[in-house]
Design an enzyme around this catalytic site. Sequence first.
Site, PDB file in Angstrom:
ATOM      1  N   LYS A 164       0.866  -1.187   0.000  1.00 48.95           N
ATOM      2  CA  LYS A 164       0.000   0.000   0.000  1.00 48.95           C
ATOM      3  C   LYS A 164       0.895   1.227   0.000  1.00 48.95           C
ATOM      4  O   LYS A 164       1.712   1.415   0.898  1.00 48.95           O
ATOM      5  CB  LYS A 164      -0.922  -0.010   1.229  1.00 48.95           C
TER       6      LYS A 164
ATOM      7  N   ASP B  70     -13.075   4.874  10.438  1.00 46.13           N
ATOM      8  CA  ASP B  70     -13.566   4.705   9.061  1.00 46.13           C
ATOM      9  C   ASP B  70     -14.061   3.265   8.910  1.00 46.13           C
ATOM     10  O   ASP B  70     -13.771   2.586   7.937  1.00 46.13           O
ATOM     11  CB  ASP B  70     -12.415   4.978   8.078  1.00 46.13           C
TER      12      ASP B  70
END
Length: 348
Positions: free
Chosen positions: A123, A228
């Site tokens: 990532k 989130d």
Amino acid sequence: MVNLNIKAMRYLSPEDFRTLTAVEMGSRNHEVVPSSMITQLAKLRGGSCTKSLSVLNMTKLIARMPKSNYDGYRLTYAGYDYLALKALTKRASVYAVGNQIGVGKESDVYVVSDQKGKQYILKIHRLGRICFRSVKNNRDYLRNRKTGSWMYLSRLAAAKEFAFMKILHEHGFPVPTPIDYSRHCIIMDLVDAFPLRAIEKVLDPEALYTKLMGLIVRLARHGLIHGDFNEFNILVYESGEPIIIDFPQMVSTSHADAKYYFDRDVECIVHFFAKVLKFEGPVPKWEDVMAMEKLEALDLLAEASGFNKKQAKELERYRENQRKMQEEGAEEVDEFEGEVDDDDEDEE
Ligand SMILES: Nc1ncnc2c1ncn2[C@@H]1O[C@H](COP(=O)(O)OP(=O)(O)OP(=O)(O)O)[C@@H](O)[C@H]1O
């Protein structure tokens, strides 16, 4: 848009690499690093440094400011990617880079493999990729800071994500196994599961709902809020077990807006289950959870692990700015469209 430039990786000479590292060092306190300083930092003879600068500029690992006569260079995202991947390959965490499987506004996600062919996830954090041109504030937060801030902020986001993933993993939370990180890049286990957003039916919605709410509550008892916790960041194995990803926005339960973030995480699950899976279950309340016996304070552990309050504030300020700009309806600008070399410039 920035693409991972793997081709350039193989062909850099040791001098080119030293020069690139020198540009990175100089970027800590220079928006554009003067060529003379790069030569000094690289400890190379003037001639060979000039040659390397030209190679790096051609491969777009560094760039000159468009329309400027200033004799200096800045590191591009591609250059930063190069340095991170070079470090990760040297430590044998990455051997080959495969397909890109995700592209968010603030990250790119790739499948990579090690020398034995085992697959992982890479990532790459890309904070500052989207800047805003606002009517009200025609200079936004990133532009107000010294450049290099995209590098700094992306590095912070990766450091934060890695620190939290590690702590959560060590404390038995269902998260990918963190493997390694360098600069703005993280390597973690590839999770062979489906994102909840892609699932329209689950065998036992009640069991999944209970597990997810249980995770929100357990995190809070450990002093943490995901921030989130939604169908995009929850992957579900075929067995029905969930696994949570994406941690750069985690906050402590001692944060001034902790209740807001907790309620928002809870509401995301309530909403998704009601709308998609047609299931409603008990809803945990902030006050009740805060009254429960506390478990080991993982928020403090994360801070002690090197991700301190000042850094957390920096990231938060950035996110707050992005949110405000979006609310104001500011125009989004891909900052790295501007990564031009001399040829592109001529075409303008
Ligand atoms: N460890 C992993 N294993 C498998 N897939 C993963 C993993 N990490 C990320 N992904 C995939 O990549 C996508 C993006 O990852 P992530 O949510 O961490 O990035 P993001 O930048 O926050 O994305 P977005 O901005 O869209 O929320 C995920 O939705 C998931 O499909």
